[in-house]
Design a protein around this motif. Structure first.
Motif, PDB file in Angstrom:
ATOM      1  N   ALA A   6       0.828  -1.210   0.000  1.00 22.74           N
ATOM      2  CA  ALA A   6       0.000   0.000   0.000  1.00 22.74           C
ATOM      3  C   ALA A   6       0.861   1.258   0.000  1.00 22.74           C
ATOM      4  CB  ALA A   6      -0.939  -0.002   1.200  1.00 22.74           C
ATOM      5  N   VAL A   7       1.912   1.288   0.823  1.00 26.68           N
ATOM      6  CA  VAL A   7       2.751   2.487   0.854  1.00 26.68           C
ATOM      7  C   VAL A   7       3.562   2.623  -0.424  1.00 26.68           C
ATOM      8  CG1 VAL A   7       2.894   2.589   3.367  1.00 26.68           C
ATOM      9  CG2 VAL A   7       4.626   1.322   2.103  1.00 26.68           C
ATOM     10  N   SER A   8       3.801   1.514  -1.105  1.00 28.40           N
ATOM     11  CA  SER A   8       4.505   1.594  -2.387  1.00 28.40           C
ATOM     12  C   SER A   8       3.652   2.283  -3.440  1.00 28.40           C
ATOM     13  CB  SER A   8       4.880   0.192  -2.872  1.00 28.40           C
ATOM     14  OG  SER A   8       5.776  -0.429  -1.983  1.00 28.40           O
ATOM     15  N   ALA A   9       2.344   2.274  -3.228  1.00 28.31           N
ATOM     16  CA  ALA A   9       1.425   2.881  -4.194  1.00 28.31           C
ATOM     17  C   ALA A   9       1.121   4.339  -3.872  1.00 28.31           C
ATOM     18  CB  ALA A   9       0.126   2.081  -4.243  1.00 28.31           C
ATOM     19  N   THR A  10       1.886   4.933  -2.968  1.00 24.23           N
ATOM     20  CA  THR A  10       1.726   6.352  -2.680  1.00 24.23           C
ATOM     21  C   THR A  10       2.927   7.113  -3.220  1.00 24.23           C
ATOM     22  OG1 THR A  10       1.481   8.019  -0.940  1.00 24.23           O
ATOM     23  CG2 THR A  10       2.825   6.116  -0.414  1.00 24.23           C
ATOM     24  N   ASP A  11       2.718   8.396  -3.493  1.00 24.91           N
ATOM     25  CA  ASP A  11       3.836   9.207  -3.983  1.00 24.91           C
ATOM     26  C   ASP A  11       4.480  10.007  -2.852  1.00 24.91           C
ATOM     27  OD1 ASP A  11       1.867  11.031  -3.488  1.00 24.91           O
ATOM     28  OD2 ASP A  11       1.983  12.050  -5.419  1.00 24.91           O
ATOM     29  N   ASN A  12       4.207   9.610  -1.607  1.00 26.17           N
ATOM     30  CA  ASN A  12       4.800  10.281  -0.452  1.00 26.17           C
ATOM     31  C   ASN A  12       6.009   9.484   0.027  1.00 26.17           C
ATOM     32  OD1 ASN A  12       5.483  11.541   1.907  1.00 26.17           O
ATOM     33  ND2 ASN A  12       3.491  11.321   2.892  1.00 26.17           N
ATOM     34  N   ILE A  15       6.844   8.003   3.860  1.00 20.31           N
ATOM     35  CA  ILE A  15       6.296   6.815   4.522  1.00 20.31           C
ATOM     36  C   ILE A  15       6.700   5.523   3.814  1.00 20.31           C
ATOM     37  CG2 ILE A  15       4.335   8.093   5.463  1.00 20.31           C
ATOM     38  CD1 ILE A  15       2.586   6.851   3.299  1.00 20.31           C
ATOM     39  N   ILE A  16       7.632   5.625   2.871  1.00 20.35           N
ATOM     40  CA  ILE A  16       8.101   4.430   2.166  1.00 20.35           C
ATOM     41  C   ILE A  16       9.487   4.060   2.683  1.00 20.35           C
ATOM     42  CG2 ILE A  16       8.634   3.390  -0.067  1.00 20.35           C
ATOM     43  CD1 ILE A  16       6.749   5.380  -1.370  1.00 20.35           C
ATOM     44  N   ALA A  17       9.564   3.012   3.483  1.00 21.03           N
ATOM     45  CA  ALA A  17      10.853   2.531   3.973  1.00 21.03           C
ATOM     46  C   ALA A  17      11.577   1.805   2.840  1.00 21.03           C
ATOM     47  CB  ALA A  17      10.646   1.588   5.156  1.00 21.03           C
ATOM     48  N   PRO A  18      12.913   1.767   2.879  1.00 23.65           N
ATOM     49  CA  PRO A  18      13.659   1.086   1.809  1.00 23.65           C
ATOM     50  C   PRO A  18      13.183  -0.336   1.545  1.00 23.65           C
ATOM     51  CG  PRO A  18      15.156   2.337   3.191  1.00 23.65           C
ATOM     52  CD  PRO A  18      13.808   2.425   3.851  1.00 23.65           C
ATOM     53  N   VAL A  19      12.770  -1.047   2.590  1.00 18.67           N
ATOM     54  CA  VAL A  19      12.332  -2.426   2.409  1.00 18.67           C
ATOM     55  C   VAL A  19      11.038  -2.506   1.600  1.00 18.67           C
ATOM     56  CG1 VAL A  19      10.932  -2.553   4.519  1.00 18.67           C
ATOM     57  CG2 VAL A  19      12.032  -4.630   3.621  1.00 18.67           C
ATOM     58  N   ASN A  20      10.292  -1.388   1.551  1.00  8.36           N
ATOM     59  CA  ASN A  20       9.018  -1.373   0.833  1.00  8.36           C
ATOM     60  C   ASN A  20       9.131  -0.839  -0.591  1.00  8.36           C
ATOM     61  OD1 ASN A  20       7.574  -2.366   3.032  1.00  8.36           O
ATOM     62  ND2 ASN A  20       7.239  -0.329   3.880  1.00  8.36           N
TER      63      ASN A  20
END
Length: 253
Positions: A6-12, A15-20
């Motif tokens: 889900a966070v991978s599908a945001t442009d912010n 909130i995207i950790a390297p693992v994601n």
């Protein structure tokens, strides 16, 4: 909303950790039919799903066009992809119909819901098309099926039906939008029902804070200078007029 994919599908990026981080997400411009067709033509066999808000929330109350939503439905059918309607903010009656995407006259395969679903109580859910065959235990979640959450959700639906809140959202929303469009300082008014975006010029950056601290009216925002109105669905025209009066004062600084 902040699970790995889900966070991978945001442009912010905050909130995207390297693992994601992943290359499995394609971002396309809203309402760009040519870009959507090109993406499917290039990678259609690999595309699993298309996720879109009927009206973007944090994106600035920008509405997906009817033709764009119909094209998503058509291409999803053609390439066996899943059309996912993100209705967390724009759904649940806020725009005058239950799912805002459905103004396009086509149905999604999955609708995501939360926020207004419990009227403040934490609860979320999804609606799925009949082609998906659910089975007991398909979804595993610690708090899934919580009895109190389900009771809150049912109570909200009962009040929405009893008090005709979707009809009210449409009527009061139309009233507000029409009144806001008469205010010359506003660049643009966008939205449907009680999901309204007010785009202001850069020369008026103080309005949101003045509404909050001087007039005790809490609003949302979207960058660079859009005020988001997401009031309760039982908002009255009297309350709408009170907002309009305070808003005009805030515009004057």
């Amino acid at each position: 909303g902040r699970t790995s994919l889900a966070v991978s599908a945001t442009d912010n990026p905050k909130i995207i950790a390297p693992v994601n981080e992943t290359d499995n997400i394609i971002f396309l411009p809203l309402n760009d039919e040519a870009a959507l067709k090109a993406a499917f033509a290039d990678q259609g066999e690999e595309i699993t799903a298309v996720i879109i808000e009927g009206i973007q929330g944090v994106g600035g109350i920008k509405e997906a066009s009817i033709d764009f939503l119909k094209l998503i439905r058509s291409l999803s059918d053609q390439y066996n992809a899943v059309y996912i309607a993100d209705s967390v903010q724009c759904g649940y009656g806020r725009t005058g119909i239950f799912y805002s995407h459905d103004y396009a006259g086509v149905e999604a395969d999955v609708y995501t819901m939360a926020k207004g679903m419990g009227n403040g109580f934490p609860v979320a859910g999804i609606s799925i098309a009949p082609k998906f065959k659910p089975w007991h235990g398909m979804l595993g979640t610690t708090f899934g099926g919580n009895h109190l959450a389900c009771a809150a959700g049912l109570a909200v639906l009962e009040i929405m039906q009893q008090d005709e809140l979707m009809k009210n959202a449409e009527e009061v929303g139309n009233y507000l939008i029409a009144a806001l469009k008469e205010i010359p300082e506003i660049i643009e008014v966008r939205g449907r029902g009680l999901m309204i975006g007010i785009e202001l010029p850069a020369s008026l950056p103080h309005v949101k804070k003045d509404l909050l601290f001087k007039h005790q009216i809490f609003t949302g925002e979207a960058k660079p200078n859009v005020i988001r109105l997401l009031p309760a669905l039982n908002l009255t025209k009297v309350q709408a007029d009170q907002f309009l009066t305070k808003f005009k004062i805030a515009l004057k600084g």
